[in-house]
Design a protein around this motif. Structure first.
Motif, PDB file in Angstrom:
ATOM      1  N   ILE A  90     -46.827  85.684  13.267  1.00 40.74           N
ATOM      2  CA  ILE A  90     -45.771  84.774  12.804  1.00 40.74           C
ATOM      3  C   ILE A  90     -44.385  85.362  13.064  1.00 40.74           C
ATOM      4  CG2 ILE A  90     -44.811  83.584  10.795  1.00 40.74           C
ATOM      5  CD1 ILE A  90     -47.601  83.484   9.617  1.00 40.74           C
ATOM      6  N   GLY A  91     -44.219  86.655  12.774  1.00 35.46           N
ATOM      7  CA  GLY A  91     -42.903  87.265  12.904  1.00 35.46           C
ATOM      8  C   GLY A  91     -42.448  87.458  14.334  1.00 35.46           C
ATOM      9  N   GLU A  92     -43.283  88.116  15.159  1.00 33.60           N
ATOM     10  CA  GLU A  92     -42.874  88.469  16.519  1.00 33.60           C
ATOM     11  C   GLU A  92     -43.219  87.392  17.543  1.00 33.60           C
ATOM     12  OE1 GLU A  92     -40.995  90.771  17.226  1.00 33.60           O
ATOM     13  OE2 GLU A  92     -41.173  92.335  15.703  1.00 33.60           O
ATOM     14  N   ILE A  93     -44.470  86.928  17.551  1.00 31.62           N
ATOM     15  CA  ILE A  93     -44.903  85.993  18.592  1.00 31.62           C
ATOM     16  C   ILE A  93     -44.292  84.606  18.382  1.00 31.62           C
ATOM     17  CG2 ILE A  93     -46.897  84.823  19.604  1.00 31.62           C
ATOM     18  CD1 ILE A  93     -48.527  87.354  19.012  1.00 31.62           C
ATOM     19  N   ILE A  94     -44.403  84.073  17.169  1.00 32.36           N
ATOM     20  CA  ILE A  94     -43.806  82.762  16.893  1.00 32.36           C
ATOM     21  C   ILE A  94     -42.284  82.867  16.796  1.00 32.36           C
ATOM     22  CG2 ILE A  94     -43.657  80.909  15.171  1.00 32.36           C
ATOM     23  CD1 ILE A  94     -46.577  81.235  14.622  1.00 32.36           C
ATOM     24  N   GLY A  95     -41.798  84.018  16.327  1.00 33.00           N
ATOM     25  CA  GLY A  95     -40.350  84.227  16.282  1.00 33.00           C
ATOM     26  C   GLY A  95     -39.721  84.009  14.922  1.00 33.00           C
ATOM     27  N   MET A  96     -40.511  84.141  13.850  1.00 33.64           N
ATOM     28  CA  MET A  96     -39.969  83.920  12.513  1.00 33.64           C
ATOM     29  C   MET A  96     -38.881  84.931  12.168  1.00 33.64           C
ATOM     30  SD  MET A  96     -40.128  81.940   9.866  1.00 33.64           S
ATOM     31  CE  MET A  96     -41.715  81.101   9.864  1.00 33.64           C
ATOM     32  N   TYR A  97     -38.975  86.145  12.727  1.00 38.96           N
ATOM     33  CA  TYR A  97     -37.942  87.148  12.472  1.00 38.96           C
ATOM     34  C   TYR A  97     -36.573  86.670  12.945  1.00 38.96           C
ATOM     35  CZ  TYR A  97     -41.460  90.702  11.347  1.00 38.96           C
ATOM     36  OH  TYR A  97     -42.468  91.417  10.756  1.00 38.96           O
ATOM     37  N   ARG A  98     -36.552  85.953  14.061  1.00 37.52           N
ATOM     38  CA  ARG A  98     -35.280  85.471  14.598  1.00 37.52           C
ATOM     39  C   ARG A  98     -34.812  84.197  13.901  1.00 37.52           C
ATOM     40  NH1 ARG A  98     -38.381  86.983  18.750  1.00 37.52           N
ATOM     41  NH2 ARG A  98     -39.063  84.851  19.155  1.00 37.52           N
ATOM     42  N   MET A  99     -35.763  83.369  13.470  1.00 43.56           N
ATOM     43  CA  MET A  99     -35.404  82.095  12.849  1.00 43.56           C
ATOM     44  C   MET A  99     -35.006  82.245  11.385  1.00 43.56           C
ATOM     45  SD  MET A  99     -38.175  79.433  14.505  1.00 43.56           S
ATOM     46  CE  MET A  99     -39.636  80.404  14.091  1.00 43.56           C
ATOM     47  N   ASN A 100     -35.648  83.187  10.683  1.00 40.57           N
ATOM     48  CA  ASN A 100     -35.382  83.381   9.255  1.00 40.57           C
ATOM     49  C   ASN A 100     -35.321  84.879   8.958  1.00 40.57           C
ATOM     50  OD1 ASN A 100     -35.700  80.515   8.002  1.00 40.57           O
ATOM     51  ND2 ASN A 100     -37.495  80.739   9.312  1.00 40.57           N
ATOM     52  N   THR A 101     -34.143  85.357   8.595  1.00 39.25           N
ATOM     53  CA  THR A 101     -33.971  86.791   8.361  1.00 39.25           C
ATOM     54  C   THR A 101     -34.749  87.272   7.139  1.00 39.25           C
ATOM     55  OG1 THR A 101     -31.943  86.307   7.108  1.00 39.25           O
ATOM     56  CG2 THR A 101     -31.701  86.819   9.448  1.00 39.25           C
ATOM     57  N   TRP A 102     -35.026  86.374   6.183  1.00 37.90           N
ATOM     58  CA  TRP A 102     -35.740  86.793   4.976  1.00 37.90           C
ATOM     59  C   TRP A 102     -37.190  87.164   5.274  1.00 37.90           C
ATOM     60  CZ3 TRP A 102     -39.999  83.852   4.021  1.00 37.90           C
ATOM     61  CH2 TRP A 102     -40.014  82.545   4.534  1.00 37.90           C
ATOM     62  N   TRP A 103     -37.730  86.684   6.396  1.00 35.20           N
ATOM     63  CA  TRP A 103     -39.122  86.999   6.724  1.00 35.20           C
ATOM     64  C   TRP A 103     -39.297  88.499   6.988  1.00 35.20           C
ATOM     65  CZ3 TRP A 103     -43.332  84.178   6.060  1.00 35.20           C
ATOM     66  CH2 TRP A 103     -44.521  84.611   6.645  1.00 35.20           C
ATOM     67  N   ASP A 104     -38.310  89.100   7.630  1.00 31.61           N
ATOM     68  CA  ASP A 104     -38.352  90.541   7.888  1.00 31.61           C
ATOM     69  C   ASP A 104     -38.384  91.314   6.573  1.00 31.61           C
ATOM     70  OD1 ASP A 104     -38.101  92.910   9.691  1.00 31.61           O
ATOM     71  OD2 ASP A 104     -36.192  93.142   8.661  1.00 31.61           O
ATOM     72  N   GLY A 105     -37.572  90.889   5.609  1.00 21.09           N
ATOM     73  CA  GLY A 105     -37.571  91.544   4.304  1.00 21.09           C
ATOM     74  C   GLY A 105     -38.896  91.394   3.585  1.00 21.09           C
ATOM     75  N   LEU A 106     -39.486  90.212   3.686  1.00 20.09           N
ATOM     76  CA  LEU A 106     -40.783  89.975   3.047  1.00 20.09           C
ATOM     77  C   LEU A 106     -41.855  90.888   3.633  1.00 20.09           C
ATOM     78  CD1 LEU A 106     -42.624  88.289   1.183  1.00 20.09           C
ATOM     79  CD2 LEU A 106     -42.880  86.652   3.069  1.00 20.09           C
ATOM     80  N   MET A 107     -41.859  91.047   4.956  1.00 22.47           N
ATOM     81  CA  MET A 107     -42.865  91.885   5.600  1.00 22.47           C
ATOM     82  C   MET A 107     -42.674  93.362   5.257  1.00 22.47           C
ATOM     83  SD  MET A 107     -45.091  90.071   7.203  1.00 22.47           S
ATOM     84  CE  MET A 107     -44.938  88.979   5.773  1.00 22.47           C
ATOM     85  N   HIS A 108     -41.424  93.804   5.142  1.00 23.45           N
ATOM     86  CA  HIS A 108     -41.185  95.202   4.772  1.00 23.45           C
ATOM     87  C   HIS A 108     -41.600  95.460   3.321  1.00 23.45           C
ATOM     88  CE1 HIS A 108     -39.281  97.307   8.141  1.00 23.45           C
ATOM     89  NE2 HIS A 108     -38.823  96.125   8.507  1.00 23.45           N
ATOM     90  N   THR A 109     -41.378  94.486   2.452  1.00 25.61           N
ATOM     91  CA  THR A 109     -41.826  94.633   1.068  1.00 25.61           C
ATOM     92  C   THR A 109     -43.345  94.703   1.006  1.00 25.61           C
ATOM     93  OG1 THR A 109     -39.903  93.342   0.342  1.00 25.61           O
ATOM     94  CG2 THR A 109     -41.683  93.663  -1.251  1.00 25.61           C
TER      95      THR A 109
END
Length: 230
Positions: A90-109
């Motif tokens: 979801i984050g890298e292939i679909i690109g959620m990291y670029r579309m929604n910055t909060w997704w990166d924070g959720l994954m790090h948590t």
């Protein structure tokens, strides 16, 4: 949910994860080799790379179980699958990291929590197999678990920095995704520092739960892996 149903669910998740990785990998190779899409070749190359990572990650728990003769709790395996799909697919292939910055924070948590849970499980297994006089105290276990999770978070940021330097990627979000211009001052540090903080928060939550778990002498969230018979 009983143990057999949890095992079946974990197996289904691994199979689904592998099928997703294989399909996306095949499509990426097709677009690069057959269609020869030059302007998007680098993008498909990265997708192929993340697909390989996703496929490889699906075998990590079974390799650990076989190598160290342990049975990883199914709850931990399901968390691992959720993190891999959320981060790589979801984050890298679909690109959620670029579309929604909060997704990166959720994954790090989530990653901080997952590493802490795994560390707690291993230390619980060591404690249960050791003599009473040689067992770690709950306070020391919490301290050690938090240090492990924090260290892994630091190592991941080093990997992100190295990838940005070697490949020109933007894993540390030091470039504006819209303009491509580098951030200046604290703006350039914000993503990395938020990653550190959220990773620590996820680990700290698990440490609190684990400490209570150890003090009351009951197995709640964090169960030790079972040693398998040789």
């Amino acid at each position: 949910m009983d143990e057999n149903k949890q095992k079946a669910l974990a197996l289904l998740c691994y199979i689904t994860m592998r099928l997703i990785a294989i399909i996306i990998l095949g499509y990426s190779i097709y677009m690069i080799v057959i269609e020869k899409v030059d302007e998007l070749e680098s993008r498909y190359s990265m997708i192929a790379f993340y697909s390989l990572l996703l496929l490889g990650a699906s075998f990590v728990p079974s390799i650990i179980e076989h190598r160290w003769k342990i049975d990883i709790p199914e709850f931990m395996e399901l968390l691992f699958v959720a993190f891999c799909i959320g981060s790589l697919f979801i984050g890298e292939i679909i690109g959620m990291y670029r579309m929604n910055t909060w997704w990166d924070g959720l994954m790090h948590t989530l990653s901080g929590s997952l590493i802490a849970i795994f560390s707690f499980s291993l230390l619980r297994m060591l404690n249960e197999s050791a003599d009473i006089g040689k067992r770690f105290t709950p306070g020391f276990v919490v301290f050690l678990v938090f240090c492990i999770a924090a260290t892994v978070g630091v190592l991941w940021e080093i990997i992100e920095y190295s990838a940005d330097c070697l490949t020109g990627s933007n894993m540390q979000r030091y470039l504006n995704d819209v303009t491509g211009q580098p951030f200046v001052g604290q703006d350039a540090l914000r993503d990395t520092m938020l990653d550190f903080i959220l990773n620590s928060v996820g680990a700290a939550v698990v440490c609190v739960i684990g400490y209570i778990d150890l003090r009351i002498k009951k197995v709640t969230l964090i169960r030790a892996p079972k040693r398998l018979q040789k």
